[in-house]
Design a protein around this motif. Sequence first.
Motif, mmCIF file in Angstrom:
data_model
loop_
_atom_site.group_PDB
_atom_site.id
_atom_site.type_symbol
_atom_site.label_atom_id
_atom_site.label_comp_id
_atom_site.label_asym_id
_atom_site.label_seq_id
_atom_site.Cartn_x
_atom_site.Cartn_y
_atom_site.Cartn_z
ATOM 1 N N ASN A 153 67.748 38.849 81.825
ATOM 2 C CA ASN A 153 66.623 39.114 82.251
ATOM 3 C C ASN A 153 65.690 38.522 83.101
ATOM 4 O O ASN A 153 65.136 38.938 84.164
ATOM 5 N N GLN A 154 65.916 37.133 83.324
ATOM 6 C CA GLN A 154 65.384 36.303 84.050
ATOM 7 C C GLN A 154 66.208 36.283 85.503
ATOM 8 O O GLN A 154 65.408 36.203 86.411
ATOM 9 N N LEU A 155 67.324 36.615 85.606
ATOM 10 C CA LEU A 155 68.257 36.679 86.654
ATOM 11 C C LEU A 155 68.091 37.820 87.587
ATOM 12 O O LEU A 155 68.557 37.812 88.643
ATOM 13 N N LYS A 156 67.492 38.945 86.847
ATOM 14 C CA LYS A 156 67.657 40.359 87.616
ATOM 15 C C LYS A 156 66.466 40.373 88.610
ATOM 16 O O LYS A 156 66.814 41.221 89.706
ATOM 17 N N LYS A 157 65.380 39.802 88.982
ATOM 18 C CA LYS A 157 64.574 39.872 89.932
ATOM 19 C C LYS A 157 64.081 40.942 90.356
ATOM 20 O O LYS A 157 64.366 41.460 91.435
ATOM 21 N N GLY A 158 63.513 41.723 89.236
ATOM 22 C CA GLY A 158 62.957 43.018 89.614
ATOM 23 C C GLY A 158 64.017 44.205 89.751
ATOM 24 O O GLY A 158 63.837 45.273 90.023
ATOM 25 N N GLY A 159 65.412 43.780 89.513
ATOM 26 C CA GLY A 159 66.392 44.789 89.793
ATOM 27 C C GLY A 159 66.733 45.484 88.765
ATOM 28 O O GLY A 159 66.089 45.389 87.358
ATOM 29 N N LEU A 160 67.717 46.463 88.532
ATOM 30 C CA LEU A 160 68.233 47.505 87.526
ATOM 31 C C LEU A 160 68.887 46.047 86.308
ATOM 32 O O LEU A 160 69.781 45.298 86.782
ATOM 33 N N TYR A 161 68.507 46.274 85.139
ATOM 34 C CA TYR A 161 69.403 45.597 84.042
ATOM 35 C C TYR A 161 69.649 46.334 82.976
ATOM 36 O O TYR A 161 68.826 47.104 82.189
ATOM 37 N N VAL A 162 70.994 46.388 82.621
ATOM 38 C CA VAL A 162 71.659 47.390 81.909
ATOM 39 C C VAL A 162 72.278 46.670 80.712
ATOM 40 O O VAL A 162 73.143 45.655 80.755
ATOM 41 N N LEU A 163 71.788 46.941 79.151
ATOM 42 C CA LEU A 163 72.620 46.440 78.293
ATOM 43 C C LEU A 163 73.800 47.292 78.055
ATOM 44 O O LEU A 163 73.524 48.631 77.443
ATOM 45 N N GLY A 164 75.048 46.915 78.144
ATOM 46 C CA GLY A 164 76.156 48.041 77.603
ATOM 47 C C GLY A 164 76.764 47.344 76.281
ATOM 48 O O GLY A 164 76.998 46.208 76.214
ATOM 49 N N HIS A 165 77.288 48.171 75.550
ATOM 50 C CA HIS A 165 78.022 48.048 74.276
ATOM 51 C C HIS A 165 79.106 49.272 74.490
ATOM 52 O O HIS A 165 78.994 50.299 74.537
ATOM 53 N N VAL A 166 80.322 48.765 73.880
ATOM 54 C CA VAL A 166 81.433 49.648 73.678
ATOM 55 C C VAL A 166 81.695 49.709 72.335
ATOM 56 O O VAL A 166 82.125 48.560 71.569
#
Length: 897
Positions: free
Chosen positions: A535-548
């Motif tokens: 979350n800190q690395l996204k710099k206002g970009g898209l952040y998606v939590l994916g799970h399979v």
Amino acid sequence: MGKGWPQELGGAFLPSPETWSLPLVGQWPGSACPPPPLTLGVAGFVVGHAGLLQALAMLLVAYVILALTVLSVCAIATNGAVRGGGAYFMISRTLGPEVGGSIGLMFYLANVCGCAVSLLGLVEAILDVFGADASGSSGLRVLPQGYGWSLLYGSLLLGLVGGVCTLGAGLYARASFLTFLLVSGSLASVLVSFVAVGPRDIPLAPRPGPNGSSLPPQVGHFTGFNSSTLKANLDAGYAKDYTTGAMMTFASVFAVLFNGCTGIMAGANMSGELKDPSRAIPLGTIVAVAYTFFIYILLFFLSSFTCDRVLLQEDYGFFRAISLWPPLVLVGIYATSLSASMSSLIGASRILHALAQDDLFGVILAPAKVVSRGGNPWGAVLYSWGLVQLVLLAGKLNTLAAVVTVFYLVAYAAVDLSCLSLEWASAPNFRPTFNLFSWHTCLLGVASCLLMMFLISPGAAGGSLLLMGLLSALLTARGGPSSWGYVSQALLFHQVRKYLLRLDVRKDHVKFWRPQLLLLVGNPRGALPLLRLANQLKKGGLYVLGHVTLGDLDSLPSDPVQPQYGAWLSLVDRAQVKAFVDLTLSPSVRQGAQHLLRISGLGGMKPNTLVLGFYDDAAPQDHFLTDPAFSEPADGTQEAGAPALSTLFPPPRAPGSPRALSPQDYVATVADALKMNKNVVLARACGALPPERLSRGSGGTSQPHHVDVWPLNLLRPRGGPGYVDVCGLFLLQMATILGMVPAWHSARLRIFLCLGPREAPGAAEGRLRALLSQLRIRAEVREVVWGEGAASEEPEEEEEGDFVNGRRGDAEAEALACSANALVRAQQGRGRGGPGGPEEGDGEVGPATALTFLYLPRPPADSARYLRYLGLLEILSRDLGPTLLIHGVTPVTCTDL
């Protein structure tokens, strides 16, 4: 409810302070305002000061403002079932409980104070005729006067009004219909008197002079229909108001006129008592507004034709003097005030009952939930009755009158805003049968209501908006129902879709690149620190939590993924990360990862970087047990019926238990991402990061620390190339982004360059410093000797993915990885030393390294060497603490403006 026509008119009965009233003796509560006249008294007051032409202009503007709100009310009322609460129900079910609850409470208080104002006016009107201190020859002087007596008379009248409302809406409807007949008869007698009564002189009461002395008595003239009188009354002639001594202006006269038009919600407040509110509310409201508009126009013209300016300005109650039968005028006064107080009290009780049923304010409004067997909310009536009695104790309502009107206007603006939001959201289910509106009328209605608020009383307007904000914040903190449907979600959907269509990937430029992360999570119990670091690395970009989720839909009765979304969304809320959730069902984790990499995101917002936890033999930790955000409340404040979040995810995998992902598939997933032109981040030992480094606040008070970046491939010792490639620049960019986060502001960025055997010290450092200067990156650059395991002679060129080919055996490759690992560990925790690293120079021990960025080599092309590749990565990053192994494939830096 009975079937009488007043109910079919939506309860918008004409005998109310909003529709028709007669002059009441005494000062109208509010600054620079005449007695509470409305229609008849206001007609003489407005024409007397503003003249006929400006009076008509004022009336037209006022009713345009009202008509705009009426259109919004009709649209919302015909879009679905309207239950009890009227305007509060409309607003709260559209704008949400926070805004609806705050405005509903303000609207309720406005009705309570409005009831008190009407009763106080009625008491003053009675005492003007029957009081012991009544002025004029017509006074009977039988009732004692004083504060205590006025309070007693008001309380007795409140008891009468409250008794009618307590016995139910049926009795109220019959009483309202009776008062309607009385007021209509009184109004008819006044209109006939304009025609039937001949010219006469009307003595005016002496006015106080400047030093306490009385001015000479004046005489007003009722001329009958006279063109000269009309001509004299056409233009404005603003003068001092004899009740307050204040000089009248266009704004003050317009405010008084508009005060008489703020009752268009009288019928909507009775929505719970109507047989067909979707039909009755629009019909009754429109008929009442049109009727009163016609009466105002008629009285303006009659007054302008028959009364001179002195009479209009010095006696707002001249109708009694020109009436054929003055007692009938008094009957109209009393009937109007009683109807107004009943309308306000029963409307307030219905709003309060709706607020109590929604449980927005807790136990404070609990008594208002009590109802009779027939459904009459007598508990809310008694509650409101008591509040009106408290307001009557104050006796003077000057400061409340403007606030009451402003509160009404806040509610009207909110109704317009609700209709505007529904129209802008373009929801398919917004299909009102009343179509005479548009977003233009709604927007104009909001603006006009806000303008009128500040025109009537700037202080009250500002205070009401502040109160609304505070109440909304209180309700937001307390939490409210989430099942009503928020129009804000529909508006957001509409706007997001519109702007996503405008986000053209063909116009992307490296200057505006930002990381858009897809973090694959198996079990969030063991990945919570990585969740926050990403979350800190996204710099206002898209952040998606994916799970399979493993499985085959063909062999399952239903999709097992959909019920899991609630748990994952709760996880996002608890962890306080700004992430989307994307779940999929697949026979294998690798195939599921491919699905997510391809289909996650939308339009120009799609992940460009895959983040994975490192594949090693470390036992996973259960961070739910130690993280305060995931500890269950011990005071029982958790929402009733909601399962604990810890029960929604399985416990972490036990050491030695089988995994859902094999080492071969893990490396294959990394290779798949690179083939799809996605950057890859492998995170190891993130659980060792201190909590303050993962918090949302500033970490500036913590111990100094370093962030180390190794932008060259440590597993290909061909000598320092003297520059960094695309992947190395990607490492620098990610480390710089992390340094922009408040929790990492105190970190010092260090960049390490490995010297080749034939490269002079300082050459590569100088080139890199020049590059960092162009990229506006502040960092300390250090050169280190390659260390043991480095080849003394440069081997033949190899493909990047084949660094573990046959030319270098397993033992040699592991020795190289061990040497690189020792080199990195030796630099961790060192301060400024010599360029030779730990073996050279006499550097002193400095701040420790909090996070290390390493160059991640490409996986080998031969899948048979995947396990060797993973083993070398494990050796390279062993015991380094929190480490990110990163491979970038896209340019992310730019030196241009």
